[in-house]
Design a protein around this motif. Structure first.
Motif, PDB file in Angstrom:
ATOM      1  N   VAL A 175       0.841  -1.202   0.000  1.00 16.00           N
ATOM      2  CA  VAL A 175       0.000   0.000   0.000  1.00 16.00           C
ATOM      3  C   VAL A 175       0.874   1.249   0.000  1.00 16.00           C
ATOM      4  CG1 VAL A 175      -1.651   1.357   1.340  1.00 16.00           C
ATOM      5  CG2 VAL A 175      -1.971  -1.115   1.089  1.00 16.00           C
ATOM      6  N   ALA A 176       1.868   1.271   0.885  1.00 16.01           N
ATOM      7  CA  ALA A 176       2.764   2.430   0.947  1.00 16.01           C
ATOM      8  C   ALA A 176       3.494   2.609  -0.381  1.00 16.01           C
ATOM      9  CB  ALA A 176       3.759   2.262   2.097  1.00 16.01           C
ATOM     10  N   PHE A 200     -11.642   8.233   8.583  1.00 21.31           N
ATOM     11  CA  PHE A 200     -11.317   6.969   9.246  1.00 21.31           C
ATOM     12  C   PHE A 200     -10.186   7.112  10.270  1.00 21.31           C
ATOM     13  CE2 PHE A 200     -13.011   5.903   5.019  1.00 21.31           C
ATOM     14  CZ  PHE A 200     -14.152   5.220   5.416  1.00 21.31           C
ATOM     15  N   LEU A 201      -9.579   8.291  10.328  1.00 22.97           N
ATOM     16  CA  LEU A 201      -8.539   8.514  11.330  1.00 22.97           C
ATOM     17  C   LEU A 201      -9.097   9.038  12.655  1.00 22.97           C
ATOM     18  CD1 LEU A 201      -5.566  10.062   9.310  1.00 22.97           C
ATOM     19  CD2 LEU A 201      -5.921   7.704  10.035  1.00 22.97           C
ATOM     20  N   VAL A 202     -10.373   9.387  12.672  1.00 25.68           N
ATOM     21  CA  VAL A 202     -10.950   9.990  13.884  1.00 25.68           C
ATOM     22  C   VAL A 202     -10.855   9.058  15.095  1.00 25.68           C
ATOM     23  CG1 VAL A 202     -13.083  10.863  14.930  1.00 25.68           C
ATOM     24  CG2 VAL A 202     -12.453  11.550  12.596  1.00 25.68           C
ATOM     25  N   PRO A 203     -11.215   7.768  14.999  1.00 29.97           N
ATOM     26  CA  PRO A 203     -11.093   6.905  16.192  1.00 29.97           C
ATOM     27  C   PRO A 203      -9.669   6.838  16.734  1.00 29.97           C
ATOM     28  CG  PRO A 203     -12.439   5.837  14.510  1.00 29.97           C
ATOM     29  CD  PRO A 203     -11.825   7.040  13.862  1.00 29.97           C
ATOM     30  N   ALA A 204      -8.675   6.740  15.832  1.00 29.59           N
ATOM     31  CA  ALA A 204      -7.283   6.663  16.302  1.00 29.59           C
ATOM     32  C   ALA A 204      -6.852   7.979  16.939  1.00 29.59           C
ATOM     33  CB  ALA A 204      -6.361   6.308  15.137  1.00 29.59           C
ATOM     34  N   LEU A 205      -7.288   9.088  16.365  1.00 30.26           N
ATOM     35  CA  LEU A 205      -6.968  10.382  16.966  1.00 30.26           C
ATOM     36  C   LEU A 205      -7.553  10.490  18.369  1.00 30.26           C
ATOM     37  CD1 LEU A 205      -7.496  12.803  13.939  1.00 30.26           C
ATOM     38  CD2 LEU A 205      -5.379  12.547  15.249  1.00 30.26           C
ATOM     39  N   SER A 213      -7.548  -0.355   7.326  1.00 31.77           N
ATOM     40  CA  SER A 213      -7.873  -0.865   5.992  1.00 31.77           C
ATOM     41  C   SER A 213      -8.783   0.104   5.252  1.00 31.77           C
ATOM     42  CB  SER A 213      -8.547  -2.238   6.099  1.00 31.77           C
ATOM     43  OG  SER A 213      -7.695  -3.170   6.729  1.00 31.77           O
ATOM     44  N   LEU A 214      -9.791   0.615   5.935  1.00 30.92           N
ATOM     45  CA  LEU A 214     -10.695   1.580   5.311  1.00 30.92           C
ATOM     46  C   LEU A 214      -9.965   2.871   4.960  1.00 30.92           C
ATOM     47  CD1 LEU A 214     -13.823   1.057   7.593  1.00 30.92           C
ATOM     48  CD2 LEU A 214     -13.561   0.328   5.212  1.00 30.92           C
ATOM     49  N   HIS A 215      -9.095   3.299   5.853  1.00 27.73           N
ATOM     50  CA  HIS A 215      -8.312   4.504   5.605  1.00 27.73           C
ATOM     51  C   HIS A 215      -7.394   4.323   4.399  1.00 27.73           C
ATOM     52  CE1 HIS A 215      -5.781   8.003   6.265  1.00 27.73           C
ATOM     53  NE2 HIS A 215      -4.719   7.218   6.377  1.00 27.73           N
ATOM     54  N   ALA A 216      -6.746   3.177   4.307  1.00 29.19           N
ATOM     55  CA  ALA A 216      -5.850   2.913   3.187  1.00 29.19           C
ATOM     56  C   ALA A 216      -6.616   2.894   1.870  1.00 29.19           C
ATOM     57  CB  ALA A 216      -5.118   1.593   3.403  1.00 29.19           C
ATOM     58  N   LEU A 217      -7.783   2.237   1.859  1.00 30.82           N
ATOM     59  CA  LEU A 217      -8.599   2.186   0.646  1.00 30.82           C
ATOM     60  C   LEU A 217      -9.058   3.592   0.259  1.00 30.82           C
ATOM     61  CD1 LEU A 217     -10.033   0.490  -1.499  1.00 30.82           C
ATOM     62  CD2 LEU A 217     -11.965   0.252   0.104  1.00 30.82           C
ATOM     63  N   TYR A 218      -9.504   4.355   1.222  1.00 32.72           N
ATOM     64  CA  TYR A 218      -9.927   5.744   0.994  1.00 32.72           C
ATOM     65  C   TYR A 218      -8.789   6.552   0.377  1.00 32.72           C
ATOM     66  CZ  TYR A 218     -11.704  10.443   2.232  1.00 32.72           C
ATOM     67  OH  TYR A 218     -12.133  11.753   2.200  1.00 32.72           O
ATOM     68  N   GLY A 219      -7.605   6.430   0.957  1.00 34.22           N
ATOM     69  CA  GLY A 219      -6.464   7.187   0.463  1.00 34.22           C
ATOM     70  C   GLY A 219      -6.025   6.766  -0.924  1.00 34.22           C
ATOM     71  N   MET A 220      -6.058   5.459  -1.209  1.00 30.32           N
ATOM     72  CA  MET A 220      -5.636   4.992  -2.533  1.00 30.32           C
ATOM     73  C   MET A 220      -6.589   5.472  -3.627  1.00 30.32           C
ATOM     74  SD  MET A 220      -4.004   1.167  -2.036  1.00 30.32           S
ATOM     75  CE  MET A 220      -5.404   0.471  -1.175  1.00 30.32           C
ATOM     76  N   VAL A 221      -7.893   5.417  -3.348  1.00 31.43           N
ATOM     77  CA  VAL A 221      -8.864   5.915  -4.334  1.00 31.43           C
ATOM     78  C   VAL A 221      -8.677   7.411  -4.544  1.00 31.43           C
ATOM     79  CG1 VAL A 221     -11.320   6.289  -4.779  1.00 31.43           C
ATOM     80  CG2 VAL A 221     -10.535   4.089  -3.873  1.00 31.43           C
ATOM     81  N   PHE A 222      -8.568   8.138  -3.446  1.00 29.31           N
ATOM     82  CA  PHE A 222      -8.395   9.591  -3.514  1.00 29.31           C
ATOM     83  C   PHE A 222      -7.123   9.938  -4.294  1.00 29.31           C
ATOM     84  CE2 PHE A 222      -8.430  13.923  -2.472  1.00 29.31           C
ATOM     85  CZ  PHE A 222      -9.530  14.265  -1.700  1.00 29.31           C
ATOM     86  N   ALA A 223      -6.030   9.266  -3.977  1.00 28.85           N
ATOM     87  CA  ALA A 223      -4.754   9.568  -4.616  1.00 28.85           C
ATOM     88  C   ALA A 223      -4.775   9.229  -6.104  1.00 28.85           C
ATOM     89  CB  ALA A 223      -3.630   8.808  -3.919  1.00 28.85           C
TER      90      ALA A 223
END
Length: 487
Positions: free
Chosen positions: A15-16, A264-269, A335-345
């Motif tokens: 992913v990275a 999707f980063l809100v819970p971790a924050l 996983s959701l954050h990674a998918l979100y970021g890959m689509v966005f990018a």
């Protein structure tokens, strides 16, 4: 002996890697977004500082242009180097607060950073933000090490303290909101009992003096221009006045920020900001991160009640929290954050390098996309018109268009003629063009009245439509301006 990567770690590496490839594709293929070209123009006109922002980004652009010439590689090289430095800092921090479990924490933290559009993508765009973000991160990392040592009973290394202060000064020299780290550090010292003994040490005050001394170029520019930049950022750019809280506008600003950061980063924050069981290294770091978040977010929420807030204006709020989220984010959310970021990018890179996604959907692109294509043909048309009519200079009606045309032609003498105050007013002397003719490139009807007042006569001489892969977008109009007269 180092154990091999697990399946989960390999997935994080993939992913990275995909997101890094997209960053490089954008960096090497996308024509400069409007403000990127504007800051490139700063580098062609060295100054103590600039109207819109402090000078460090302009100085770097001038240096890379001097060494490598005009190219996309030179333009975005500072952002690539800043990303490399960010990876190293994330790795170092993970080793310090995660111990032997540093590797999965580092890889998750790296994916958190890369998949957050506000950081992974926006960090490739050479606005002033990428530089401020890196310098705040680097400064914060040294402050974390210094504070952790002091809270653990040590004295803290002077190298860490003065290094952090120097980097803090440079962060503010990149963009004004980089200075928010300063009061956050002071408040952390005051609020944490084990750090208060630092108030009796002259080192703390000498470090503060160092950070302030680095702002000398900004102060000199302010004195030369009657504090024009400060007045612009503190008042002039915000239309309207506070008349009361408007929850709808505040919520809109918050949602815009979260969409750009990743919801999707809100819970971790929340786990990082509110958690109780933190390792010793993470405790003072969390205090600094929370204070920077508050110092950045609360004023912008207030301003949202009477003026538009762009999502990335709050980027400083999350810089120091993100490196720790690799320890606080769960597998599903990551996983959701990674998918979100890959689509966005993916959409972002396609949008700026191939064809605007909005055009494919039949929707008009936003300003930056609208102006991202057709510059090779447009530059050729402008050059041909200049030669045919014997015009002495080139001008446009917006600072963004003037900067992009200047980059396309590698001609820093292109002029922006507009009623809006911008950096062109500092380096363009109208008297030197008295009576001359100009080729005028207009990307709309905005501020045509200023053009007409500047010239004895304006005559339309042609048009050019940018149409990537056959998708017509913006139509530019070329004019001949006869007899320039300063206003």
């Amino acid at each position: 002996m180092r154990r091999p990567l697990s399946l989960a770690e390999w997935l994080l590496v993939l992913v990275a890697g995909y997101l890094v490839v997209l960053k490089l594709a954008f960096s090497l293929a996308a024509f400069p977004i409007a403000d990127e070209a504007y800051y490139w123009m700063w580098g062609q006109h060295p100054a103590w500082s600039y109207f819109d922002h402090p000078p460090l980004q302009g100085w770097l652009q001038g240096l890379t242009h001097l060494v490598f010439g005009r190219s996309l590689f030179a333009l975005r090289l500072p952002a690539v180097l800043a990303f490399a430095g960010t990876v190293w800092i994330y790795l170092d921090l993970a080793r310090r607060f995660a111990g032997e479990a540093w590797r999965p924490v580092f890889l998750k933290g790296l994916v958190v950073y890369l998949a957050a559009p506000m950081f992974g993508l926006f960090g490739s765009v050479v606005f002033n933000d990428y530089l401020m973000v890196f310098l705040v991160l680097a400064s914060g990392a040294l402050f974390f090490r210094f504070f952790a040592d002091v809270e653990g009973g040590g004295t803290g290394r002077r190298l860490h303290l003065y290094g952090a202060a120097a980097l803090l000064g440079l962060a503010a020299l990149a963009k004004y909101n980089g200075a928010l780290l300063g009061p956050a550090v002071v408040a952390t010292v005051l609020l944490r009992p084990r750090l208060r003994r630092l108030l009796r040490r002259p080192d703390l005050y000498l470090a503060a003096a160092l950070a302030l001394a680095i702002q000398t170029p900004v102060l000199l520019y302010a004195l030369q221009t009657d504090f024009a930049s400060f007045r612009f950022h503190l008042a002039d750019r915000f239309q309207g006045h506070f008349t009361g809280l408007i929850p709808r506008e505040m919520l809109s600003a918050a949602i815009g920020t979260l969409v750009t950061l990743s919801p999707f980063l809100v819970p971790a924050l929340l786990r990082f900001f509110l958690g109780w069981r933190l390792p010793p290294f993470e405790r003072p770091a969390r205090a600094v991160a929370v204070l920077v978040f508050a110092l950045s977010s609360l004023p912008l929420l207030y301003i949202a009640n009477y003026s538009t807030i762009l999502p990335w204006w709050n980027i400083a709020a999350f810089v120091l929290a993100l490196p720790f989220l690799g320890r606080h984010i769960d597998r599903v959310t990551l996983s959701l954050h990674a998918l979100y970021g890959m689509v966005f990018a993916t959409l972002f890179v396609v949008n700026f390098t191939l064809v605007p996604v909005h055009s494919l959907l039949g929707v008009r692109p936003f300003y930056e996309t609208d102006h991202a294509f057709g510059w090779d043909g447009l530059a050729a048309a402008v050059s041909e018109a200049r030669e045919r009519h014997g015009a002495q200079f080139l001008a446009t009606n917006r600072y963004q268009t003037a900067s992009q045309l200047a980059f396309a032609l590698d001609d820093p003498q292109v002029v922006a003629l507009s009623s809006r105050r911008d950096a062109f007013d500092d380096w363009f002397d109208p008297k030197t063009r008295l009576g001359q003719d100009a080729i005028l490139l207009i990307d709309g009807s905005e501020d045509m009245q200023t053009f007409r007042r500047h010239f004895a006569r304006i005559t339309e001489i042609g048009t050019f439509t940018a149409a990537p892969f056959g998708h017509p977008m913006l139509t530019y109009t070329l004019y001949l301006g006869d007899g320039f007269r300063p206003l």
